[in-house]
Design an enzyme around this catalytic site. Structure first.
Site, PDB file in Angstrom:
ATOM      1  N   CYS A  32       0.831  -1.211   0.000  1.00  0.00           N
ATOM      2  CA  CYS A  32       0.000   0.000   0.000  1.00  0.00           C
ATOM      3  C   CYS A  32       0.867   1.262   0.000  1.00  0.00           C
ATOM      4  O   CYS A  32       1.495   1.592   0.999  1.00  0.00           O
ATOM      5  CB  CYS A  32      -0.906  -0.045   1.233  1.00  0.00           C
ATOM      6  N   CYS A  35      -0.031   3.949   2.532  1.00  0.00           N
ATOM      7  CA  CYS A  35       0.368   3.500   3.874  1.00  0.00           C
ATOM      8  C   CYS A  35       1.821   3.888   4.144  1.00  0.00           C
ATOM      9  O   CYS A  35       2.165   4.347   5.233  1.00  0.00           O
ATOM     10  CB  CYS A  35       0.218   1.988   4.015  1.00  0.00           C
TER      11      CYS A  35
END
Length: 107
Positions: A32, A35
């Site tokens: 991600c 993230c």
């Protein structure tokens, strides 16, 4: 060394739900991109506000039970737990100032 601790499905109850101060849990995964953008923001937040709020991260690929239990569908998702309950949910990457604004009553 990061100020953000790592929690797992096994340690979630003790580290988060039974904490005596609010805990911001960053649900993330290696794949991600947003993230990864949030990691330094959360580290700085933990360093600056660690006396009032605990910041932890949980890898959703390695620990699928906790995100499933709390209905985490997108990453990054940050849940703020207080007294064992979710009191705020923040979805998506945010700059530090916006994250602090959303968490202001707990900082």
């Amino acid at each position: 060394m990061s100020a953000v601790k790592t929690v797992t499905d096994a340690t979630f109850e003790v580290e988060v739900l039974k904490s005596d101060k609010p805990v911001l849990v960053d649900f993330w995964a290696d794949w991600c991109g947003p993230c990864k953008q949030m990691a330094p923001v959360l580290d700085k937040l933990a360093q600056e506000h660690g006396e009032k709020i605990e910041v932890v991260k949980l890898n959703t690929d390695q620990n699928p039970e906790t995100p499933r239990a709390y209905g985490v569908m997108s990453l990054p998702t940050m849940n703020l737990y207080k007294d064992g309950e979710v009191v705020k949910q923040i979805i998506g990457a945010k700059p530090k100032r916006l994250l602090e604004a959303e968490l202001a009553e707990y900082l």
